[in-house]
Design a protein around this motif. Structure first.
Motif, PDB file in Angstrom:
ATOM      1  N   ALA A  88      -1.707  -1.627  -8.577  1.00  0.00           N
ATOM      2  CA  ALA A  88      -3.127  -1.288  -8.486  1.00  0.00           C
ATOM      3  C   ALA A  88      -3.410   0.092  -9.065  1.00  0.00           C
ATOM      4  CB  ALA A  88      -3.600  -1.363  -7.035  1.00  0.00           C
ATOM      5  N   THR A  89      -2.482   1.032  -8.877  1.00  0.00           N
ATOM      6  CA  THR A  89      -2.664   2.379  -9.410  1.00  0.00           C
ATOM      7  C   THR A  89      -2.602   2.367 -10.929  1.00  0.00           C
ATOM      8  OG1 THR A  89      -1.616   3.247  -7.418  1.00  0.00           O
ATOM      9  CG2 THR A  89      -1.847   4.757  -9.274  1.00  0.00           C
ATOM     10  N   ALA A  90      -1.655   1.621 -11.488  1.00  0.00           N
ATOM     11  CA  ALA A  90      -1.565   1.507 -12.940  1.00  0.00           C
ATOM     12  C   ALA A  90      -2.828   0.889 -13.515  1.00  0.00           C
ATOM     13  CB  ALA A  90      -0.345   0.672 -13.325  1.00  0.00           C
ATOM     14  N   ARG A 100       0.267  11.630  -6.011  1.00  0.00           N
ATOM     15  CA  ARG A 100      -0.998  11.093  -6.536  1.00  0.00           C
ATOM     16  C   ARG A 100      -0.792   9.793  -7.306  1.00  0.00           C
ATOM     17  NH1 ARG A 100      -2.887  16.558  -9.452  1.00  0.00           N
ATOM     18  NH2 ARG A 100      -0.684  16.380 -10.052  1.00  0.00           N
ATOM     19  N   LEU A 101       0.448   9.439  -7.564  1.00  0.00           N
ATOM     20  CA  LEU A 101       0.754   8.172  -8.239  1.00  0.00           C
ATOM     21  C   LEU A 101       1.137   7.072  -7.255  1.00  0.00           C
ATOM     22  CD1 LEU A 101       2.787   9.475 -11.312  1.00  0.00           C
ATOM     23  CD2 LEU A 101       0.376   8.801 -11.231  1.00  0.00           C
ATOM     24  N   ARG A 102       0.949   7.317  -5.966  1.00  0.00           N
ATOM     25  CA  ARG A 102       1.235   6.283  -4.964  1.00  0.00           C
ATOM     26  C   ARG A 102       0.325   5.073  -5.148  1.00  0.00           C
ATOM     27  NH1 ARG A 102       1.409   9.882   0.618  1.00  0.00           N
ATOM     28  NH2 ARG A 102       3.314  11.087   0.121  1.00  0.00           N
ATOM     29  N   GLU A 103       0.734   3.968  -4.484  1.00  0.00           N
ATOM     30  CA  GLU A 103      -0.084   2.766  -4.494  1.00  0.00           C
ATOM     31  C   GLU A 103      -1.387   3.005  -3.734  1.00  0.00           C
ATOM     32  OE1 GLU A 103      -1.444   0.394  -5.746  1.00  0.00           O
ATOM     33  OE2 GLU A 103       0.047  -1.211  -5.689  1.00  0.00           O
ATOM     34  N   ARG A 104      -2.334   2.175  -3.990  1.00  0.00           N
ATOM     35  CA  ARG A 104      -3.615   2.218  -3.287  1.00  0.00           C
ATOM     36  C   ARG A 104      -3.403   2.040  -1.784  1.00  0.00           C
ATOM     37  NH1 ARG A 104      -8.431  -2.259  -4.208  1.00  0.00           N
ATOM     38  NH2 ARG A 104     -10.041  -1.234  -2.952  1.00  0.00           N
ATOM     39  N   GLY A 121       0.828  -1.198   0.000  1.00  0.00           N
ATOM     40  CA  GLY A 121       0.000   0.000   0.000  1.00  0.00           C
ATOM     41  C   GLY A 121       0.862   1.247   0.000  1.00  0.00           C
ATOM     42  N   GLN A 122       0.619   2.146   0.938  1.00  0.00           N
ATOM     43  CA  GLN A 122       1.389   3.381   1.004  1.00  0.00           C
ATOM     44  C   GLN A 122       2.514   3.327   2.034  1.00  0.00           C
ATOM     45  OE1 GLN A 122      -0.987   6.938   0.938  1.00  0.00           O
ATOM     46  NE2 GLN A 122      -2.112   6.272  -0.875  1.00  0.00           N
ATOM     47  N   ALA A 123       2.799   2.128   2.557  1.00  0.00           N
ATOM     48  CA  ALA A 123       4.035   1.950   3.324  1.00  0.00           C
ATOM     49  C   ALA A 123       5.200   2.146   2.346  1.00  0.00           C
ATOM     50  CB  ALA A 123       4.076   0.565   3.961  1.00  0.00           C
ATOM     51  N   ASP A 124       6.405   2.329   2.870  1.00  0.00           N
ATOM     52  CA  ASP A 124       7.468   2.820   2.005  1.00  0.00           C
ATOM     53  C   ASP A 124       8.756   1.997   2.040  1.00  0.00           C
ATOM     54  OD1 ASP A 124       8.377   4.598   0.085  1.00  0.00           O
ATOM     55  OD2 ASP A 124       9.122   6.049   1.549  1.00  0.00           O
ATOM     56  N   PRO A 125       8.685   0.679   1.812  1.00  0.00           N
ATOM     57  CA  PRO A 125       9.919  -0.097   1.744  1.00  0.00           C
ATOM     58  C   PRO A 125      10.699   0.224   0.473  1.00  0.00           C
ATOM     59  CG  PRO A 125       8.072  -1.468   1.114  1.00  0.00           C
ATOM     60  CD  PRO A 125       7.497  -0.170   1.588  1.00  0.00           C
ATOM     61  N   PRO A 126      12.036   0.161   0.520  1.00  0.00           N
ATOM     62  CA  PRO A 126      12.847   0.428  -0.671  1.00  0.00           C
ATOM     63  C   PRO A 126      12.947  -0.812  -1.551  1.00  0.00           C
ATOM     64  CG  PRO A 126      14.274  -0.058   1.167  1.00  0.00           C
ATOM     65  CD  PRO A 126      12.867  -0.076   1.714  1.00  0.00           C
ATOM     66  N   ASP A 144       6.031   9.229  -5.380  1.00  0.00           N
ATOM     67  CA  ASP A 144       7.091   9.632  -4.450  1.00  0.00           C
ATOM     68  C   ASP A 144       7.493   8.531  -3.482  1.00  0.00           C
ATOM     69  OD1 ASP A 144       4.758   9.647  -2.954  1.00  0.00           O
ATOM     70  OD2 ASP A 144       5.148  11.580  -1.994  1.00  0.00           O
ATOM     71  N   ALA A 145       6.907   7.344  -3.603  1.00  0.00           N
ATOM     72  CA  ALA A 145       7.339   6.214  -2.777  1.00  0.00           C
ATOM     73  C   ALA A 145       8.763   5.828  -3.162  1.00  0.00           C
ATOM     74  CB  ALA A 145       6.403   5.027  -2.958  1.00  0.00           C
ATOM     75  N   GLN A 146       9.558   5.390  -2.177  1.00  0.00           N
ATOM     76  CA  GLN A 146      10.957   5.033  -2.437  1.00  0.00           C
ATOM     77  C   GLN A 146      11.097   4.051  -3.586  1.00  0.00           C
ATOM     78  OE1 GLN A 146      14.050   4.474   0.856  1.00  0.00           O
ATOM     79  NE2 GLN A 146      12.144   3.944   1.915  1.00  0.00           N
ATOM     80  N   ARG A 147      10.291   2.999  -3.570  1.00  0.00           N
ATOM     81  CA  ARG A 147      10.450   1.944  -4.556  1.00  0.00           C
ATOM     82  C   ARG A 147      10.198   2.434  -5.977  1.00  0.00           C
ATOM     83  NH1 ARG A 147       5.924   1.198  -1.414  1.00  0.00           N
ATOM     84  NH2 ARG A 147       3.922   0.563  -2.361  1.00  0.00           N
ATOM     85  N   ALA A 148       9.315   3.408  -6.125  1.00  0.00           N
ATOM     86  CA  ALA A 148       9.050   3.972  -7.449  1.00  0.00           C
ATOM     87  C   ALA A 148      10.144   4.961  -7.844  1.00  0.00           C
ATOM     88  CB  ALA A 148       7.693   4.647  -7.471  1.00  0.00           C
ATOM     89  N   ALA A 149      10.509   5.851  -6.928  1.00  0.00           N
ATOM     90  CA  ALA A 149      11.547   6.847  -7.234  1.00  0.00           C
ATOM     91  C   ALA A 149      12.886   6.178  -7.532  1.00  0.00           C
ATOM     92  CB  ALA A 149      11.690   7.822  -6.063  1.00  0.00           C
ATOM     93  N   GLN A 150      13.195   5.095  -6.820  1.00  0.00           N
ATOM     94  CA  GLN A 150      14.441   4.371  -7.070  1.00  0.00           C
ATOM     95  C   GLN A 150      14.412   3.658  -8.417  1.00  0.00           C
ATOM     96  OE1 GLN A 150      14.568   1.903  -3.571  1.00  0.00           O
ATOM     97  NE2 GLN A 150      15.668   3.431  -2.359  1.00  0.00           N
ATOM     98  N   THR A 151      13.223   3.289  -8.884  1.00  0.00           N
ATOM     99  CA  THR A 151      13.080   2.692 -10.208  1.00  0.00           C
ATOM    100  C   THR A 151      13.210   3.761 -11.286  1.00  0.00           C
ATOM    101  OG1 THR A 151      11.618   0.961  -9.326  1.00  0.00           O
ATOM    102  CG2 THR A 151      11.534   1.347 -11.698  1.00  0.00           C
ATOM    103  N   ALA A 152      12.665   4.939 -11.018  1.00  0.00           N
ATOM    104  CA  ALA A 152      12.695   6.012 -12.007  1.00  0.00           C
ATOM    105  C   ALA A 152      14.094   6.594 -12.200  1.00  0.00           C
ATOM    106  CB  ALA A 152      11.734   7.122 -11.592  1.00  0.00           C
TER     107      ALA A 152
END
Length: 221
Positions: free
Chosen positions: A147-149, A78-82, A21-26, A54-62
């Motif tokens: 889920a967001t995608a 607004r692009l965070r996970e559900r 969800g919106q927890a933030d593991p890398p 802005d979640a770590q896992r997404a920003a680190q991928t980007a």
């Protein structure tokens, strides 16, 4: 416009089948390797703009995508996970044991808002708002979550949010959509590809003997 919806790389929680969800593991070591591997593939699509959750896992991928493509990354919450409420941090088995009726709804593909999280419609609404602010470019890449995608895909393709026909994205895989101009009602979005990623095996979700996956259509998280 061509729109690329890229899911983040693997985290330890993904490997443990733990709801994020919106927890933030890398990203874990595998996820970091996936991000660098997919960066060249996304860069080859010649993106004009790159926006990430802005979640770590997404920003680190980007980040490696931006480096290879020569772009900057804009972070958008607004692009965070559900949001998954009290499920976040728990494994599938733990949710099934503690919240059996909620878990049964989820496995059955029904929206579970009583866990304290977001509905699919709420996720689609905020993702659409982020999408609407994209500049008028040929190719845009959004680095987001499964889920967001799926919610954004459904919204652009005019499909209901009750059922995610396309299914969840694998880590560091993407969906590609194209907008075709329509003189009467504006652009019409078409799905060109789904669950595309680097060549190689992708671990499938476990399948029960009755033929259904252990996860609901909006699985990840």
């Amino acid at each position: 416009m061509r729109l690329i919806l890229l899911r983040h790389g693997r985290t330890t929680w993904n490997a443990e089948r733990r709801f994020q969800g919106q927890a933030d593991p890398p990203l874990d070591e595998v996820g970091r390797a996936q991000a660098y591997e997919v960066a060249a593939l996304i860069a080859a699509l010649r993106p004009d703009v790159l926006v990430s959750s802005d979640a770590q896992r997404a920003a680190q991928t980007a980040a490696p995508v931006a480096e290879v493509a020569g772009l900057s990354v804009r972070l958008d919450p607004r692009l965070r996970e559900r949001s998954l409420g009290h499920w976040e941090g728990l494994t599938r088995d733990e949710v099934a044991e503690r919240f059996p009726s909620e878990f049964a709804d989820w496995v059955g593909g029904r929206d579970v808002s009583r866990r304290g999280g977001e509905t699919r419609e709420q996720v689609a609404e905020r993702a659409l708002a982020a999408f609407a602010e994209l500049p008028d470019v040929a190719t845009a890449v959004l680095v987001t979550h499964s889920a967001t995608a799926m919610a954004l895909c459904n919204a652009l393709l005019s499909m209901p949010q009750q059922v995610h026909v396309l299914g969840p994205l694998a880590n560091c895989h993407w969906s590609e959509l194209l907008a075709e101009h329509n003189d009467h009602s504006g652009p019409v979005w078409r799905l060109r590809a789904h669950n595309i990623g680097a060549p190689g095996a992708v671990a499938p979700l476990p399948v029960r003997l009755d033929g259904f996956s252990e996860d609901a259509p909006d699985a990840d998280a």
